[in-house]
Motif scaffolding. Structure first.
Motif, PDB file in Angstrom:
ATOM      1  N   VAL A  38       0.868  -1.225  -0.151  1.00 25.83           N
ATOM      2  CA  VAL A  38      -0.078   0.472  -0.071  1.00 25.83           C
ATOM      3  C   VAL A  38       0.527   1.313   0.136  1.00 25.83           C
ATOM      4  O   VAL A  38      -0.254   2.290  -0.782  1.00 25.83           O
ATOM      5  CB  VAL A  38      -1.571   0.189   1.363  1.00 25.83           C
ATOM      6  CG1 VAL A  38      -1.640   1.318   1.364  1.00 25.83           C
ATOM      7  CG2 VAL A  38      -1.902  -1.030   1.181  1.00 25.83           C
ATOM      8  N   VAL A  39       1.848   1.390   0.353  1.00 29.02           N
ATOM      9  CA  VAL A  39       3.152   2.712   0.936  1.00 29.02           C
ATOM     10  C   VAL A  39       3.302   2.433  -0.440  1.00 29.02           C
ATOM     11  O   VAL A  39       3.485   3.692  -1.287  1.00 29.02           O
ATOM     12  CB  VAL A  39       3.869   2.834   2.601  1.00 29.02           C
ATOM     13  CG1 VAL A  39       4.981   3.586   1.923  1.00 29.02           C
ATOM     14  CG2 VAL A  39       3.257   2.723   3.298  1.00 29.02           C
ATOM     15  N   VAL A  40       3.797   1.652  -0.897  1.00 35.92           N
ATOM     16  CA  VAL A  40       4.460   1.745  -2.682  1.00 35.92           C
ATOM     17  C   VAL A  40       3.518   1.805  -3.291  1.00 35.92           C
ATOM     18  O   VAL A  40       4.119   2.547  -4.281  1.00 35.92           O
ATOM     19  CB  VAL A  40       5.582  -0.191  -2.546  1.00 35.92           C
ATOM     20  CG1 VAL A  40       5.550   0.139  -4.163  1.00 35.92           C
ATOM     21  CG2 VAL A  40       6.716  -0.024  -1.761  1.00 35.92           C
ATOM     22  N   PHE A  41       3.097   1.717  -3.288  1.00 36.08           N
ATOM     23  CA  PHE A  41       1.455   2.035  -4.326  1.00 36.08           C
ATOM     24  C   PHE A  41       1.448   4.006  -4.198  1.00 36.08           C
ATOM     25  O   PHE A  41       0.868   4.132  -5.625  1.00 36.08           O
ATOM     26  CB  PHE A  41       0.277   1.279  -4.245  1.00 36.08           C
ATOM     27  CG  PHE A  41      -0.839   1.413  -5.713  1.00 36.08           C
ATOM     28  CD1 PHE A  41       0.004   0.829  -7.018  1.00 36.08           C
ATOM     29  CD2 PHE A  41      -1.443   2.693  -5.127  1.00 36.08           C
ATOM     30  CE1 PHE A  41      -1.720   1.435  -7.476  1.00 36.08           C
ATOM     31  CE2 PHE A  41      -3.037   2.640  -6.309  1.00 36.08           C
ATOM     32  CZ  PHE A  41      -3.096   1.909  -6.909  1.00 36.08           C
ATOM     33  N   MET A  42       0.660   4.503  -3.551  1.00 38.85           N
ATOM     34  CA  MET A  42       1.041   5.794  -2.838  1.00 38.85           C
ATOM     35  C   MET A  42       2.221   6.174  -3.195  1.00 38.85           C
ATOM     36  O   MET A  42       1.665   7.376  -3.750  1.00 38.85           O
ATOM     37  CB  MET A  42       0.299   5.681  -1.517  1.00 38.85           C
ATOM     38  CG  MET A  42      -0.934   4.797  -0.785  1.00 38.85           C
ATOM     39  SD  MET A  42      -1.341   5.312   0.760  1.00 38.85           S
ATOM     40  CE  MET A  42      -0.499   7.438   1.527  1.00 38.85           C
ATOM     41  N   GLN A  43       3.187   6.658  -2.572  1.00 37.45           N
ATOM     42  CA  GLN A  43       4.459   7.095  -3.290  1.00 37.45           C
ATOM     43  C   GLN A  43       4.641   6.922  -4.782  1.00 37.45           C
ATOM     44  O   GLN A  43       4.982   7.861  -5.565  1.00 37.45           O
ATOM     45  CB  GLN A  43       5.594   6.587  -2.688  1.00 37.45           C
ATOM     46  CG  GLN A  43       5.850   6.364  -1.293  1.00 37.45           C
ATOM     47  CD  GLN A  43       5.271   7.796  -0.877  1.00 37.45           C
ATOM     48  OE1 GLN A  43       6.268   8.655  -1.434  1.00 37.45           O
ATOM     49  NE2 GLN A  43       4.268   7.947   0.276  1.00 37.45           N
ATOM     50  N   GLY A  50       0.851  11.580 -14.876  1.00 38.15           N
ATOM     51  CA  GLY A  50      -0.628  12.054 -14.272  1.00 38.15           C
ATOM     52  C   GLY A  50      -1.208  11.739 -13.063  1.00 38.15           C
ATOM     53  O   GLY A  50      -2.582  11.775 -12.571  1.00 38.15           O
ATOM     54  N   GLY A  51      -0.241  11.357 -11.795  1.00 36.37           N
ATOM     55  CA  GLY A  51      -0.403  11.239 -10.949  1.00 36.37           C
ATOM     56  C   GLY A  51      -0.818  10.027 -10.695  1.00 36.37           C
ATOM     57  O   GLY A  51      -1.731   9.303  -9.680  1.00 36.37           O
ATOM     58  N   SER A  52      -0.866   8.594 -11.910  1.00 36.84           N
ATOM     59  CA  SER A  52      -1.795   7.536 -11.942  1.00 36.84           C
ATOM     60  C   SER A  52      -0.182   7.063 -11.191  1.00 36.84           C
ATOM     61  O   SER A  52       1.186   6.997 -11.843  1.00 36.84           O
ATOM     62  CB  SER A  52      -1.714   7.164 -13.299  1.00 36.84           C
ATOM     63  OG  SER A  52      -2.443   5.747 -13.176  1.00 36.84           O
ATOM     64  N   ALA A  53      -0.608   5.453 -10.370  1.00 40.02           N
ATOM     65  CA  ALA A  53       0.706   4.750  -9.648  1.00 40.02           C
ATOM     66  C   ALA A  53       0.770   3.304 -10.936  1.00 40.02           C
ATOM     67  O   ALA A  53       1.805   3.430 -10.805  1.00 40.02           O
ATOM     68  CB  ALA A  53      -0.170   3.718  -8.140  1.00 40.02           C
TER      69      ALA A  53
END
Length: 67
Positions: A38-43, A50-53
């Motif tokens: 979750v932390v890696v996906f958020m970062q 474009g702000g997409s993970a």
């Protein structure tokens, strides 16, 4: 070996209905791995295109957001 009253390693002397120590460790490890993902996906969303993970940056043209 049972004639001498010895037991094999890893054998259980009684039936246990509840989870053992290894099950607890597995739950803790799974929770830690999920939290890390979750932390890696958020970062990744903060530096992704474009702000997409999951969007990929173009090779040789990496753009990072300003601080």
């Amino acid at each position: 070996m049972s004639q001498f009253g010895m037991q094999m390693p890893g054998g259980r002397a009684r039936k246990s209905s509840g989870p053992d120590v290894y099950t607890g460790l597995l739950v803790v490890a799974t929770a830690a791995m999920l939290a890390a993902c979750v932390v890696v996906f958020m970062q990744a969303g903060t530096i992704g295109k474009g702000g997409s993970a999951i969007a990929l940056q173009e090779p040789g043209n990496v753009v990072l957001p300003p601080k």
